[in-house]
Design a protein around this motif. Structure first.
Motif, PDB file in Angstrom:
ATOM      1  N   VAL B 203      17.812 -24.860  21.447  1.00  0.00           N
ATOM      2  CA  VAL B 203      17.325 -23.473  21.453  1.00  0.00           C
ATOM      3  C   VAL B 203      17.912 -22.743  22.658  1.00  0.00           C
ATOM      4  N   LEU B 204      17.903 -23.403  23.807  1.00  0.00           N
ATOM      5  CA  LEU B 204      18.467 -22.756  25.001  1.00  0.00           C
ATOM      6  C   LEU B 204      19.936 -22.432  24.779  1.00  0.00           C
ATOM      7  N   GLU B 205      20.647 -23.364  24.140  1.00  0.00           N
ATOM      8  CA  GLU B 205      22.066 -23.136  23.899  1.00  0.00           C
ATOM      9  C   GLU B 205      22.265 -21.946  22.962  1.00  0.00           C
ATOM     10  N   VAL B 206      21.475 -21.893  21.909  1.00  0.00           N
ATOM     11  CA  VAL B 206      21.620 -20.782  20.956  1.00  0.00           C
ATOM     12  C   VAL B 206      21.275 -19.452  21.630  1.00  0.00           C
ATOM     13  N   LEU B 207      20.264 -19.497  22.497  1.00  0.00           N
ATOM     14  CA  LEU B 207      19.876 -18.263  23.191  1.00  0.00           C
ATOM     15  C   LEU B 207      21.021 -17.670  24.000  1.00  0.00           C
ATOM     16  N   SER B 208      21.957 -18.515  24.406  1.00  0.00           N
ATOM     17  CA  SER B 208      23.032 -18.014  25.257  1.00  0.00           C
ATOM     18  C   SER B 208      24.213 -17.516  24.429  1.00  0.00           C
ATOM     19  N   ARG B 209      24.082 -17.526  23.103  1.00  0.00           N
ATOM     20  CA  ARG B 209      25.229 -17.093  22.301  1.00  0.00           C
ATOM     21  C   ARG B 209      25.227 -15.583  22.108  1.00  0.00           C
ATOM     22  N   ASP B 210      26.427 -15.060  21.993  1.00  0.00           N
ATOM     23  CA  ASP B 210      26.585 -13.611  21.912  1.00  0.00           C
ATOM     24  C   ASP B 210      25.834 -12.975  20.748  1.00  0.00           C
ATOM     25  N   PHE B 211      25.742 -13.698  19.636  1.00  0.00           N
ATOM     26  CA  PHE B 211      25.171 -13.029  18.472  1.00  0.00           C
ATOM     27  C   PHE B 211      23.712 -12.646  18.675  1.00  0.00           C
ATOM     28  N   VAL B 212      23.038 -13.338  19.605  1.00  0.00           N
ATOM     29  CA  VAL B 212      21.660 -12.979  19.908  1.00  0.00           C
ATOM     30  C   VAL B 212      21.609 -11.545  20.420  1.00  0.00           C
ATOM     31  N   ARG B 213      22.567 -11.228  21.273  1.00  0.00           N
ATOM     32  CA  ARG B 213      22.628  -9.884  21.827  1.00  0.00           C
ATOM     33  C   ARG B 213      22.973  -8.865  20.738  1.00  0.00           C
ATOM     34  N   THR B 214      23.937  -9.225  19.894  1.00  0.00           N
ATOM     35  CA  THR B 214      24.314  -8.310  18.818  1.00  0.00           C
ATOM     36  C   THR B 214      23.115  -7.994  17.930  1.00  0.00           C
ATOM     37  N   LEU B 215      22.363  -9.056  17.595  1.00  0.00           N
ATOM     38  CA  LEU B 215      21.224  -8.853  16.705  1.00  0.00           C
ATOM     39  C   LEU B 215      20.176  -7.964  17.355  1.00  0.00           C
ATOM     40  N   GLN B 216      19.954  -8.171  18.642  1.00  0.00           N
ATOM     41  CA  GLN B 216      18.981  -7.317  19.316  1.00  0.00           C
ATOM     42  C   GLN B 216      19.445  -5.874  19.322  1.00  0.00           C
ATOM     43  N   ALA B 217      20.747  -5.691  19.490  1.00  0.00           N
ATOM     44  CA  ALA B 217      21.265  -4.337  19.547  1.00  0.00           C
ATOM     45  C   ALA B 217      21.148  -3.619  18.215  1.00  0.00           C
ATOM     46  N   THR B 218      21.009  -4.396  17.113  1.00  0.00           N
ATOM     47  CA  THR B 218      20.803  -3.718  15.837  1.00  0.00           C
ATOM     48  C   THR B 218      19.365  -3.254  15.695  1.00  0.00           C
ATOM     49  N   GLY B 219      18.505  -3.688  16.604  1.00  0.00           N
ATOM     50  CA  GLY B 219      17.130  -3.222  16.571  1.00  0.00           C
ATOM     51  C   GLY B 219      16.154  -4.176  15.913  1.00  0.00           C
ATOM     52  N   LEU B 220      16.612  -5.351  15.511  1.00  0.00           N
ATOM     53  CA  LEU B 220      15.692  -6.333  14.937  1.00  0.00           C
ATOM     54  C   LEU B 220      14.713  -6.799  16.004  1.00  0.00           C
ATOM     55  N   SER B 221      13.514  -7.164  15.561  1.00  0.00           N
ATOM     56  CA  SER B 221      12.503  -7.547  16.549  1.00  0.00           C
ATOM     57  C   SER B 221      12.788  -8.938  17.106  1.00  0.00           C
ATOM     58  N   ARG B 222      12.285  -9.168  18.287  1.00  0.00           N
ATOM     59  CA  ARG B 222      12.442 -10.444  18.978  1.00  0.00           C
ATOM     60  C   ARG B 222      11.930 -11.590  18.112  1.00  0.00           C
ATOM     61  N   ARG B 223      10.773 -11.357  17.542  1.00  0.00           N
ATOM     62  CA  ARG B 223      10.135 -12.360  16.706  1.00  0.00           C
ATOM     63  C   ARG B 223      11.026 -12.746  15.526  1.00  0.00           C
ATOM     64  N   ARG B 224      11.577 -11.719  14.891  1.00  0.00           N
ATOM     65  CA  ARG B 224      12.423 -11.948  13.730  1.00  0.00           C
ATOM     66  C   ARG B 224      13.692 -12.696  14.124  1.00  0.00           C
ATOM     67  N   ILE B 225      14.261 -12.319  15.249  1.00  0.00           N
ATOM     68  CA  ILE B 225      15.488 -12.977  15.699  1.00  0.00           C
ATOM     69  C   ILE B 225      15.209 -14.456  15.982  1.00  0.00           C
ATOM     70  N   ILE B 226      14.065 -14.712  16.600  1.00  0.00           N
ATOM     71  CA  ILE B 226      13.730 -16.110  16.908  1.00  0.00           C
ATOM     72  C   ILE B 226      13.544 -16.911  15.619  1.00  0.00           C
ATOM     73  N   LEU B 227      12.707 -16.397  14.747  1.00  0.00           N
ATOM     74  CA  LEU B 227      12.337 -17.185  13.573  1.00  0.00           C
ATOM     75  C   LEU B 227      13.481 -17.336  12.582  1.00  0.00           C
ATOM     76  N   ARG B 228      14.262 -16.285  12.404  1.00  0.00           N
ATOM     77  CA  ARG B 228      15.271 -16.330  11.356  1.00  0.00           C
ATOM     78  C   ARG B 228      16.618 -16.820  11.864  1.00  0.00           C
ATOM     79  N   HIS B 229      16.950 -16.468  13.077  1.00  0.00           N
ATOM     80  CA  HIS B 229      18.301 -16.770  13.526  1.00  0.00           C
ATOM     81  C   HIS B 229      18.355 -17.904  14.547  1.00  0.00           C
ATOM     82  N   ILE B 230      17.518 -17.833  15.563  1.00  0.00           N
ATOM     83  CA  ILE B 230      17.606 -18.836  16.618  1.00  0.00           C
ATOM     84  C   ILE B 230      17.144 -20.199  16.102  1.00  0.00           C
ATOM     85  N   VAL B 231      16.018 -20.214  15.405  1.00  0.00           N
ATOM     86  CA  VAL B 231      15.520 -21.493  14.899  1.00  0.00           C
ATOM     87  C   VAL B 231      16.527 -22.117  13.941  1.00  0.00           C
ATOM     88  N   ARG B 232      17.102 -21.295  13.098  1.00  0.00           N
ATOM     89  CA  ARG B 232      18.034 -21.832  12.108  1.00  0.00           C
ATOM     90  C   ARG B 232      19.262 -22.442  12.783  1.00  0.00           C
TER      91      ARG B 232
END
Ligand code: SF4
Lengths: 680, 313
Positions: B203-232
């Motif tokens: 999880v820590l490794e995924v958190l450091s990937r660029d796409f996390v930032r891109t997804l946040q910049a699209t306006g998706l919620s933190r919760r959604r990013i965690i559950l759908r993208h980071i966990v996966r």
């Protein structure tokens, strides 16, 4: 080890990894080991292992009793002065048995690890370095080894060899060599693709030396960690075997056997369980702890989280804005807006924007230090500077996406009529995508690899724009068409890794457009791309801007990009803006020595070999900014006065500059730079 | 995806064959003649020859191999030297118990470990340290020792759960699950800890990937990013480790079955080893290997399903 500085300045880090051609990992490993060695839990673990090791070597000298001496009169004794840990069912001294009981197990572990390394390391090196059929064969072997139920095989070996411990632990070593082989192979493969191995080969470094010196050294960190994990695994297995009375002579005490004895007496004499349990647990724990701490000390384990936290409000005041405070007390006027007062067509307005990071002692330092920006609707502002100038951090601050533990503060921060300083974190998050959006530097890693492009685009369309499944899909295709993708259906079905860099960047731009933002922040959107693609992407941005009237902040280190695309430009150096104005104006008549030097560094058409001019030296790191002009140590026209006091940003009409010398003198910097750089 | 499944199946077959052959060869290394073990020390040479002939041990080794392999392929694992029962039948009876143990232990480890790891990585601070400390302890405790401790506390002192034995699910689901609680717990603690560490790190490794930032910049919620993208994304290495963990668990099963007196493949195997019952030993190893190969296959397929990048090969 994560020092505050490394966390705070990813730009500096990224340039490091680009320019380093020498072997990067060896000193890092040494640093990691020293860092780990200072960790109290590692010290405790190492001391414990030392104690256990010494006790096993010098058991006969240390044990107070003969571990086999029975005394039925004194069985099941609880701890006392006679028997510090009590006695077992036959009245044998538990402490003495414990001291003797680790020998076989620990020796077996050493054997396993040694065999795993002797087989795994050389084969891994060869597989990774040579590739081809050797690699394929070894890959199959590894696959087979991974498919063998290890413990079961060991029992079978015990059966075949009539309980020979060396054979059992050796077999475990062979099995475990698969892990080592795989690890070394993948590192060798990775290292091989880096330039320096080729250089070394061309330079005539013999193969064995090349393999050990360059490749092995690079994997050493992970390998050390793996060895500790392997020790721990072998230990547990050996103890389990001795519990099953396999491979261990029932006459000599061993820890697993002692657990077995304890099981037989669990109902009445449960104390027997305790000492041996503590020893087993502590030993496994010690191996694991050392492995974990070293692992976390390795550089690759310490990348920062990019997920914005549920942080508090952005600080309105400027508690760490030392520069601004100094500026007010020092020379020059108070920081003034770079353009005339705010009016309706101003989209973004920040004053005194700072981004700070904590030092290890808890105090904070700025990486962005009092940036003032005003961007009007429909402008394309270029933010230019070298790595470490704070330009990327400034851009991220505009999105409230500064990596933790960075903190943003500003005197004024308004976007599209929203006063960001008074917004709650949730509300600020709502601005992202809808008002301000972002395109990053590395298109290939900017998209979630697990989702198709269509799914990636549809998600915000559905969640944020509230479209239905079908409508979202249609809109996604439309967006792809708008960013100039000819076959949107096909691209929508692809995964990010199937796209080229340019294509991925187009998709990333489409993603940024999903919620029809007013401000697009593009952080070096062309840097990672081929030259021809760079121009295409710039064209696309310009086109989108004129079509939609969107405002763009374009972060770049390339003045050529600014000349091509931007209406305005802000030049940043060491966390501050040093020059600002209309792009045409600045590029024809730079008035700051840094801008002048940057322009001299732009490769002009006809110059051979790309970058001919570079500015000597590098941007000072945020923790060592001088009091006076931050460019002074590299400035060709610096005078003593420059370093005396902070230099403030002086506003003249539509331009602003941060330099105490006359513009005409500043312009000389270019020629001086030439003289400095060309010895002939 | 179908092609991926087919490819992986085709890869699994040679592996299985090689392991089966190795098993056969390994058993050939056993010193002494099985007939001697069966007959005891006082056997005459004629008796030994008779038995050898009956078991086919007088044939050349490649004929023996061929007989054995064709038997295995036809589903006949041979007859036990000791009970003269069919090895396949004995093992099939033992499978449910062993699989219940191993699967439950792995599922538990996956669910609890993954959740704990995610929480540790996202929360950080004291929560992280607490979870990591607990996980370290879990990693350190040897399962056989823990098993005895659990029996002592829950079966002997508190008398809440049965100390030993296994009831099949079809007989009584309640007794089945009650009987499994302690052994599964003893088996799973190490695994849970291991998966917890892996999950935290990934999880820590995924958190450091660029796409996390891109997804946040699209306006998706933190919760959604965690559950759908980071966990996966974090699940990819976690699933792989869960596969390794399952293999280790199969080893643990042997010990745990002994302690809790559960008649699973581990017990059958251990008994057969002690009795020099070669066909049963071979059969048990084959069953274990089959389980490992199947799990590796499953892991590969799940990973390919989550991570499109691995589908090509
Ligand atoms: S203030 Fe002095 S050192 Fe700084 S840029 Fe101007 S001339 Fe150079």
């Amino acid at each position: 080890m994560t020092s505050g500085r490394e966390m705070a300045t990813p730009e500096i880090l990224s340039i490091d990894t680009e320019t380093v051609t020498a072997n990067p990992d060896a000193p890092a490993l040494r640093r990691a080991l020293t860092a780990a060695a200072k960790h109290p839990s590692v010290v405790a673990a190492a001391l414990w292992l030392l104690l256990v090791g010494l006790a096993s070597v010098f058991s006969s000298q240390l044990a107070p009793y003969d571990p086999l001496a029975q005394n039925v009169m004194d069985s099941y004794a609880l701890p006392s002065l006679h028997h510090l840990l009590g006695t077992d069912q036959l009245g044998r001294d538990l402490l003495s048995r414990l001291i003797f009981g680790g020998r076989g197990i620990l020796l077996g572990c050493c054997e396993t690890v040694a065999i795993a390394l002797t087989i795994g390391v050389p084969l891994g090196l060869v597989a990774g370095y040579r590739g081809g059929w050797i690699d394929s064969v070894l890959a199959f072997v590894v696959n087979v080894l991974f498919s063998i139920p290890g413990f079961v095989l060991l029992i079978a070996v015990a059966f075949i060899t009539a309980d020979s411990l060396p054979a059992i632990m050796g077999a475990l070593g062979v099995l475990a060599s698969a892990t080592i082989l795989r690890l070394v192979r993948s590192s060798a493969l990775a290292v091989r693709s880096q330039g320096f191995v080729d250089y070394a080969r061309i330079a005539g470094v013999p193969l064995p030396l090349l393999l050990t010196r360059h490749i092995l050294r690079n994997t050493l960190g992970t390998l050390v960690v793996q060895v500790f994990y392997l020790f721990s695994l072998a230990f547990v297995i050996a103890a389990s075997l001795s519990f099953l009375a396999l491979g261990f002579n029932p006459a000599t005490p061993s820890w697993g056997q002692m657990v077995f004895d304890a099981t037989q007496n669990i109902y009445l004499h449960s104390w027997l369980m305790v000492p041996v349990g503590v020893i087993l647990t502590a030993t496994v724990l010690a191996f694991q702890t050392i492995g974990n701490v070293i692992r976390e000390s390795l550089p690759q384990a310490n990348r920062d989280s990019l997920l914005a936290g549920k942080s508090g409000p952005i600080a309105v005041a400027e508690p760490w804005d030392q520069a601004a405070r100094l500026e007010r007390s020092g020379r020059g006027s108070a920081p003034a807006p770079a353009v005339p007062e705010i009016s309706d067509d101003v989209l973004l307005r920040v004053d005194g924007l700072c981004v700070s990071f904590p030092r290890q002692d808890g105090s904070r330092y700025n990486v962005v230090d009092g940036v003032d920006l005003t961007v009007r609707r429909g402008e394309m502002l270029g933010v230019v500077g070298e790595s470490g100038s704070g330009k990327t951090m400034s851009a991220l601050a505009l999105l409230d996406l500064v990596p933790r533990p960075g903190v943003i503060s500003a005197r004024r921060f308004e976007v599209a009529g929203h006063n960001v300083l008074t917004l709650q974190p949730k509300e600020r998050a709502r601005l992202r995508g809808r008002v301000v959006s972002y395109v990053s530097q590395e298109p290939m890693v900017a998209l979630d690899p697990c989702f198709t492009i269509g799914a990636t685009l549809s998600e915000p369309l559905r969640v944020i724009r509230g479209l239905g499944r079908k409508a979202a899909h249609a809109e996604a295709l439309d967006l792809l068409r708008r960013v100039g993708i000819a076959r949107p259906e096909m691209v929508a079905r692809s995964y990010p890794h199937q796209l080229s860099g340019g294509m991925a960047q187009r998709v990333a731009i489409a993603l940024a457009l999903v919620s029809q933002p007013e401000l697009l922040i593009a952080d070096e959107p062309t840097t990672a791309l081929d030259v021809t693609i760079q121009a295409e992407i710039l064209d696309l941005l310009r086109e989108l801007q004129s079509d939609t009237g969107m405002t763009v902040v374009l972060v770049t280190h390339d003045l050529g990009v600014v000349a091509d695309a931007c209406s305005h430009v802000a030049v940043m150096y060491a966390g501050q803006i040093v020059e600002y104005g209309a792009a045409s104006d600045i590029l024809t008549k730079p008035s700051h020595p840094y801008t002048t030097s940057l322009m001299a560094a732009v490769p002009t058409a006809g110059a051979q070999g790309g970058r001919l001019q570079t500015i000597t030296g590098s941007v000072p790191s945020p923790q060592s900014w001088p009091v006076g002009c931050r460019f002074a140590n590299r400035c060709p026209v610096a005078i003593d006065e420059c370093s005396a006091a902070p230099v403030s940003l002086q506003v003249e009409e539509a331009r602003a500059r941060r330099c105490i010398r006359e513009p005409t003198v500043a312009r000389l910097a270019r020629d001086v730079a030439h003289v400095v750089r060309s010895p002939e | 995806m179908l092609r991926v499944i087919r490819n992986r199946l085709l890869q699994a077959i040679p592996t299985l064959l090689v392991v089966a052959t190795l098993t056969f060869l390994l058993i050939q290394l056993v010193p002494g003649n099985p007939a001697n073990f069966m007959l005891g020390p006082g056997a005459t040479l004629a008796q030994v020859h008779y038995i050898d002939k009956q078991l086919g041990l007088n044939l050349p080794i490649y004929t023996q191999y061929w007989n054995w392999l064709s038997g295995v392929l036809g589903g006949h694992l041979g007859t036990s030297y000791v009970g003269h029962t069919s090895v396949g039948v004995t093992l099939d009876h033992a499978v449910p118990a062993t699989m219940s143990l191993a699967v439950l232990a792995t599922v538990f480890a996956l669910v609890v470990g993954f959740t704990g790891g995610i929480i540790a990585a996202l929360r950080g601070g004291i929560v992280d340290r607490l979870i990591r400390f607990t996980a370290s302890l879990g990693l350190g405790v040897p399962n056989f020792w823990l098993a005895v401790l659990l029996v002592y506390v829950f079966a002997v002192k508190l008398a809440l759960l049965p100390a030993t034995g296994y009831t099949s699910f079809t007989q009584s689901p309640k007794a089945w699950i009650l009987g499994l609680i302690l052994p599964v717990l003893a088996l799973t603690v190490n695994n849970t800890a291991q998966i917890m560490f892996q999950a935290r790190n990934s999880v820590l490794e995924v958190l450091s990937r660029d796409f996390v930032r891109t997804l946040q910049a699209t306006g998706l919620s933190r919760r959604r990013i965690i559950l759908r993208h980071i966990v996966r994304n974090a699940a990819i290495p976690v699933i792989t480790v869960a596969g390794f963990v399952f293999v280790v668990t199969l080893g643990g099963v042997v010990v745990i079955e002994l302690i809790f007196n559960i008649l699973g493949i581990g017990q059958v195997f251990l008994t057969a080893v002690n009795e020099h019952d070669v066909p049963t030993v071979q059969g048990a190893i084959l069953y274990f290997t089959l389980a490992v190969v199947l799990v590796n296959l499953g892991v590969d397929l799940i990973v390919a399903w989550i991570d499109p990048r691995t589908r090509v090969r």
